[in-house]
Write an enzyme that holds these catalytic residues in place. Sequence first.
Site, PDB file in Angstrom:
ATOM      1  N   ASP A 153       0.752  -1.153   0.005  1.00  0.00           N
ATOM      2  CA  ASP A 153      -0.217   0.027   0.041  1.00  0.00           C
ATOM      3  C   ASP A 153       0.789   1.178  -0.248  1.00  0.00           C
ATOM      4  OD1 ASP A 153      -2.460   1.447   0.247  1.00  0.00           O
ATOM      5  OD2 ASP A 153      -3.349   0.051   1.632  1.00  0.00           O
ATOM      6  N   TRP A 226      -2.605   3.327  -5.853  1.00  0.00           N
ATOM      7  CA  TRP A 226      -3.797   4.146  -6.254  1.00  0.00           C
ATOM      8  C   TRP A 226      -3.807   4.815  -7.580  1.00  0.00           C
ATOM      9  CZ3 TRP A 226      -2.330   6.947  -0.963  1.00  0.00           C
ATOM     10  CH2 TRP A 226      -2.533   6.107  -0.008  1.00  0.00           C
ATOM     11  N   ASP A 247      -9.554   3.838  -4.169  1.00  0.00           N
ATOM     12  CA  ASP A 247     -10.193   2.541  -3.893  1.00  0.00           C
ATOM     13  C   ASP A 247     -11.640   2.280  -4.195  1.00  0.00           C
ATOM     14  OD1 ASP A 247      -7.923   2.188  -2.202  1.00  0.00           O
ATOM     15  OD2 ASP A 247      -8.906   2.394  -0.275  1.00  0.00           O
TER      16      ASP A 247
END
Length: 443
Positions: A153, A226, A247
């Site tokens: 992440d 992302w 997301d």
Amino acid sequence: MLVSIALITTALAVLPSTHALVRKNGIGKLPALGWNSWNAFSCGVDEDKIMTAANEMISLGLRDVGYNYVNIDDCWSIKDARDNVTGQIVPDPAKFPSGIKGTADKIHALGLKAGIYSSAGTETCGGYPASIGVEELDAATFAAWGIDYLKYDNCYVPSNWTDRYIGCVPDGTNGAVLANGTCAVDNTTAPATYDWSTSNTAKRYRIMRDALLAQNRKILYSLCEWGQAAVPTWGNATGNSWRVTGDITASWPRIAQILNENSFLLHAVDFWGHNDADMLEVGNGNMTREESRSHFAFWAATKSPLIIGTALDLLPAELLGILKNGYLLAFSQDGSFGGPATPYKWGTNPDWTFDALHPAEYWSGLSEKGTLVLALNTWNVTANREIVWSEVPHLETKHHERGGGAFEVTDIWTGEDLGCVQHGLNRSVNSHDTIGFLVGNSC
Ligand SMILES: *[C@@H]1O[C@H](CO)[C@@H](O)[C@H](O)[C@H]1NC(C)=O
Ligand SMILES: *[C@@H]1O[C@H](CO)[C@@H](O)[C@H](O)[C@H]1NC(C)=O
Ligand SMILES: *[C@@H]1O[C@H](CO)[C@@H](O)[C@H](O)[C@H]1NC(C)=O
Ligand SMILES: *[C@@H]1O[C@H](CO)[C@@H](O)[C@H](O)[C@H]1NC(C)=O
Ligand SMILES: *[C@@H]1O[C@H](CO)[C@@H](O)[C@H](O)[C@H]1NC(C)=O
Ligand SMILES: *[C@@H]1O[C@H](CO)[C@@H](O)[C@H](O)[C@H]1NC(C)=O
Ligand SMILES: *[C@@H]1O[C@H](CO)[C@@H](O)[C@H](O)[C@H]1NC(C)=O
Ligand SMILES: *[C@@H]1O[C@H](CO)[C@@H](O)[C@H](O)[C@H]1NC(C)=O
């Protein structure tokens, strides 16, 4: 001497010229199939829930159709400290009484693979220990525990690692976006010639890539950055898949928005490297049956990883059927054609128009079993969608060559053999539903 020069020249000539990551670990040729805890349980993860999912993957027949990764997302460790002797992240003993290694062993005993989660920052998104600066230690720890997949992440990036320019993502999750979907140009915009593979984001993700490749274990590398920093330009040299947007949520407008964004980035998808449209929401929220099957159909058709994100023990049979659709899974996992399905006509809008609520509606892609053709109704009312063979790439050529304009067709939802179909198909399609066909030989 001359001979060896010739050999070296030959050897160099067969190396890929661009995107030169040679995946010596030999995994990730096809989009990953599996399950992840986040969309179902967010931070409330533990071994019971993980093993329930793993066992359900077997009893529901998901393993048999190819789903094999069981991935533990955020919040699996002790929150405030690493092991003060080894420096390793410590699994939370209340959540994972047999440790991550113990859980991974149980997953492996079922013939499945185990995934874990960290962040290219000082903390995970949930505020747990993360890997920046300790990539080698964490990669070695994950390998020692028997981990097969890392989702990495992008939270808590230290200030000295931020990028010089804003890598705008046209869903508003990073940078300013104009109504037509282009990024606003201001003094934070990179020059047109800027090479994003030199950005700090790309560097952060390369450090973990190198740490994983240094392990004596095959660990699939899933970048969760992302969509920032123009990742489609360097993702393929870095990992097996890369997120292309912010997301996902379990709602149709967000699904349509992600499909719209991804439709402009599909040139980056082929064997070994895949745009990740984010984990599946089938089974979550209050999406309709039609919305769920459009979501799954386009995630499979664009060759996104297909990572189920729902509580499998509660999944209605109809939605399970969507996740097990053999035609779509075969397209996703095709061994001969690595490219995704792409839009051949936008439908509601002129071609190549950016529209978050009305993404491209008419799509096709090649596979071993024929041409997959999809038509989506992006409207909130029932509407007709007409597929015309002569408009579909790959069919058009055959159509002219054979002078026939008729093909053998199978409906991907019902499995019905429609026989020899002339001209095309014209169907009434419910709001947000997708019709899909596998179009085979001319007849
Ligand atoms: C290291 O951790 C152990 C147990 O987690 C604790 O008992 C010990 O006091 C710690 N040592 C230091 C130097 O912090
Ligand atoms: C940021 O600081 C850390 C710790 O001093 C250092 O290891 C790292 O290389 C720095 N990052 C950059 C991009 O300079
Ligand atoms: C989007 O809108 C901006 C500002 O109105 C304009 O400058 C730009 O050319 C437009 N881009 C496209 C692709 O239409
Ligand atoms: C960029 O523009 C903003 C206003 O739009 C201004 O406040 C800022 O100082 C500018 N930064 C640089 C580095 O020019
Ligand atoms: C990604 O890299 C692999 C080799 O590592 C290559 O086979 C593939 O074609 C690349 N993808 C694209 C879209 O160039
Ligand atoms: C359910 O759907 C309705 C309308 O389709 C929407 O307004 C609402 O926010 C949704 N609720 C959830 C929990 O997603
Ligand atoms: C259907 O879409 C139209 C046009 O975008 C919009 O005005 C209307 O509010 C939508 N209706 C529902 C029920 O979402
Ligand atoms: C498709 O079918 C609908 C309903 O039968 C009809 O109104 C429409 O004209 C047809 N479209 C074409 C292009 O034939």
